[in-house]
Design a protein around this motif. Structure first.
Motif, PDB file in Angstrom:
ATOM      1  N   LEU A 169       0.852  -1.187   0.000  1.00  0.00           N
ATOM      2  CA  LEU A 169       0.000   0.000   0.000  1.00  0.00           C
ATOM      3  C   LEU A 169       0.888   1.238   0.000  1.00  0.00           C
ATOM      4  CD1 LEU A 169      -2.817   1.337   0.276  1.00  0.00           C
ATOM      5  CD2 LEU A 169      -2.506   1.191   2.762  1.00  0.00           C
ATOM      6  N   ARG A 189      -4.307   7.096   1.029  1.00  0.00           N
ATOM      7  CA  ARG A 189      -4.175   5.936   0.160  1.00  0.00           C
ATOM      8  C   ARG A 189      -4.040   6.355  -1.296  1.00  0.00           C
ATOM      9  NH1 ARG A 189      -6.021   0.382   0.114  1.00  0.00           N
ATOM     10  NH2 ARG A 189      -6.521   0.623   2.323  1.00  0.00           N
ATOM     11  N   SER A 221      -4.838  -4.346   1.049  1.00  0.00           N
ATOM     12  CA  SER A 221      -3.602  -4.056   0.313  1.00  0.00           C
ATOM     13  C   SER A 221      -2.386  -3.825   1.193  1.00  0.00           C
ATOM     14  CB  SER A 221      -3.760  -2.871  -0.654  1.00  0.00           C
ATOM     15  OG  SER A 221      -4.721  -3.170  -1.638  1.00  0.00           O
TER      16      SER A 221
END
Length: 648
Positions: free
Chosen positions: A114, A121, A160
């Motif tokens: 990530l 994000r 993720s």
């Protein structure tokens, strides 16, 4: 390999000349004073979504600073990540992929790490991919530091955050400047930065553009050599505004990349093939204090990734569009119950406004037209307690709902501060990765089958991490780990007749160790070495594909007196790797960067030579289920770059 029209020795001659002219004598920076200060004073944010000392953070963390990025000439996020222990990168000449702890399947789109930009994000919502190469949205010259967080972090971030989290922290301020760059492959580029203050706030705006014809591309072992298929045009714009507790980040990029060299089984040498990556984001955050022991923060965010490409398969031109748009919000409180006790809690919700797939073929018309939407929600808590001056613990968990799937991810850390400048950490946790829109919905009759019943991938990890200062001028770190990943989403032949489908059939287990040693041997010379060993297997006991057992880096930073110029030399070794059709040979490459002293009102010069000894090597592009693809693609030979900037 063809590298440049310049004589082979000219880049090195220019480098030597650059050290002898242009810079006035500068005060020498004492490199022996950096390690202890870095180890005991550096704070990180990305581990817990809260500021904390690196040695107290409940994870194994490396921090790469702007000074290191400049000194070693890193040009992409992948360069930066690859300098950290446990990580390496491989490149198919269109995109750069990250391998971590022996896990590096070809064509996985970086879905198991990530990437954050100032805590927000950055993975897209179609592939769930992390952009770490030239397709990344942030210019590395805007980066203040990068926090590389090893191990599962779904307890804080959800899907993720499987093998790790990369938090890019951008600069708060910069000088007004202009810059220009030229290099191999007819590369040329420019950038301008405007920064200042207003009514107690500050702003930063940067725009840059790079154009390159690229290098020749060779398909290995014997797939031919092609020219005019590696060009790139890249444009980036970033803005940051801060006032009081408010901060606004805005960014956009677009990259047009030639790709006519046989990628994904396309026709090699067809110059009609290209990809266009685009990314736009907005992140508005406010942080405040409700009382002396209680902080809060909130953010709203938006992202847009209108990716498109054109490839040619057996003469048939095929066009793809993968539009993605999302928006969401995040709220968090940090309560310091006492000097030894901290409690962090947060809530996150986002909506996929659009997550689509469309494919058109000149010969067959529309092949795919998928439009999906969905939502994600997550709530997390983390309790940090300091039992004594030496012992502390952190216990956290997050519960997520992602597009109909429900997952809970815990993390435990036990930390022993053996000395004020060292820490031993026992880390245990689990993480998940929800299937992407692409994996669940991509379907072409006779070639690909959709699978809307995909489940989340899971991983459990146990780490033992030790980091310590060596006197006033050195640093040592060791991480030993084990993990088991299940339900991995692999592309397989679903019918026995060549129709491919993503299924939860993969298993990966690994154990390994990462070592890092850094030492200043003179006030003007600093050495660093990194060695990673991993033994990674699939569910049947076979060594994982594209998994090097050993990855190593060695670097030296020399400050040349009395000019103040610095020379950064870095060598990278990647062990041999197995792929479906054979073996990719091990390689070692070295890079050299020379940088002038930084001073406002004086030219800022840098000169870099990558692949200094012109080694011939390749990275795999052969993907499971596509046996007609070449085994590997060549990487550029010796290339050079000269950059000149002026601040005012």
């Amino acid at each position: 390999m063809k590298t440049s029209a310049l004589p082979r020795r000219l880049p090195l001659a220019l480098a030597v000349a650059a050290c002898c002219v242009g810079a006035a004598p500068a005060a020498t920076r004492d490199l022996t004073a950096l390690s202890l200060e870095q180890l005991t004073q550096i704070e990180v944010y990305g581990v817990s979504k809260a500021q904390e000392r690196l040695l107290d953070a409940p994870a194994s963390v490396s921090v790469i600073t702007a000074d290191q990025i400049r000194a070693f000439g890193y040009r992409t996020l992948a360069d930066i990540i690859g300098s950290a222990r446990g990580f390496f990168s491989h490149d198919d000449r269109a995109y750069t992929w990250i391998g971590v702890r022996g896990f590096a399947p070809v064509g996985d789109y970086n879905t198991r790490i990530l990437v954050l930009i100032d805590g927000n994000r950055a993975n897209d919502n179609v592939f769930e991919a992390a952009a770490v190469g030239t397709e990344g949205v942030i210019d590395v010259e805007l980066i203040d530091r990068v926090e590389v967080i090893r191990g599962p972090s779904s307890s804080v971030y959800g899907t993720s955050a499987f093998f790790g989290v990369i938090n890019i922290v951008t600069k708060d301020a910069a000088a007004n400047s202009v810059a220009g760059r030229v290099g191999s492959g007819r590369e040329r580029g420019g950038a301008a930065t405007v920064a200042g203050g207003f009514n107690g706030g500050r702003y930063l705006l940067r725009a840059s553009r790079t154009v390159s014809a690229g290098q020749d591309v060779e398909l290995l072992p014997d797939g031919g050599r092609f020219s005019g298929v590696d060009g790139m045009t890249l444009t980036r714009v970033f803005a940051k505004v801060q006032q009081g507790g408010w901060r606004l980040d805005l960014g956009t990029m677009q990259r047009h990349k030639d790709a006519g060299y046989g990628l994904y089984g396309t026709d090699p040498g067809d110059r009609r093939a290209y990809t266009v990556d685009a990314y736009t984001f907005a992140d508005l955050r406010h942080a405040g204090r409700l009382r002396a022991d209680l902080d809060w923060s909130a953010r709203v965010f938006y992202g847009d990734t209108p990716y498109r490409d054109r490839y040619v398969f057996s003469g048939d031109v095929t066009r793809d569009w993968f539009p993605g748009r999302w928006a969401g919000t995040e709220w968090q409180v940090t309560h310091r119950l006492s000097a030894a006790h901290r409690f962090v809690a947060g809530f996150e919700a986002s909506r996929d406004i659009q997550s689509g797939i469309r494919t058109l073929s000149d010969a067959s018309g529309e092949l795919v037209n998928v439009r999906r939407s969905g939502s994600r929600t997550g709530v997390f808590v983390q309790d940090d307690f300091k039992w004594s001056d030496a012992f502390s613990s952190s216990l956290g968990a997050r519960h997520d709902h992602v597009k109909g799937l429900s997952e809970t991810s815990p993390r435990l850390a036990l930390i022993w501060r053996t000395t004020p400048a060292s820490a031993l950490k026992l880390l245990a946790g689990s993480a998940f990765r929800a299937p992407s829109t692409y994996e669940g919905n991509y379907a072409i009759p006779g070639y690909y089958l959709a699978n809307p019943d995909l489940k989340s991938e899971k991983i459990r990890t146990l780490d033992l991490d030790f980091e310590t200062a060596l006197g006033e001028s050195g640093r040592f770190a060791l991480t030993a780990y084990r993990y088991r990943a299940t339900n991995l989403i692999n592309l397989v032949d679903a019918t026995g007749g060549g129709e491919l489908q993503y299924r939860n059939v993969g298993v990966a287990t690994a154990r390994g160790v990462d070592l890092e040693l850094e030492q200043a041997v003179l006030p003007v010379l600093r050495l660093r070495g990194v060695l990673s060993y991993s033994h990674a297997e699939d569910g049947e006991g076979r060594h994982l594909l594209n998994s090097p057992r050993r990855v190593a880096r060695a670097s030296a930073l020399w400050q040349m007196t009395p000019t103040g110029w610095r020379a950064g030399v870095e060598a990278r070794y990647v062990d041999r790797r197995e792929v479906e059709s054979g073996r990719i040979a091990a390689y070692t490459v070295a890079n050299l960067t020379l940088t002038s002293p930084e001073a406002r009102g004086a030219p800022d010069l840098s000169f870099s030579v990558r692949n200094l000894f012109d080694r011939r090597y390749g990275d795999p592009i052969e993907a499971p289920g596509l046996p007609s693809m070449p085994q590997a693609v060549s990487q550029p030979g010796r290339t050079w770059t000269v950059r000149v900037a002026y601040s005012f």
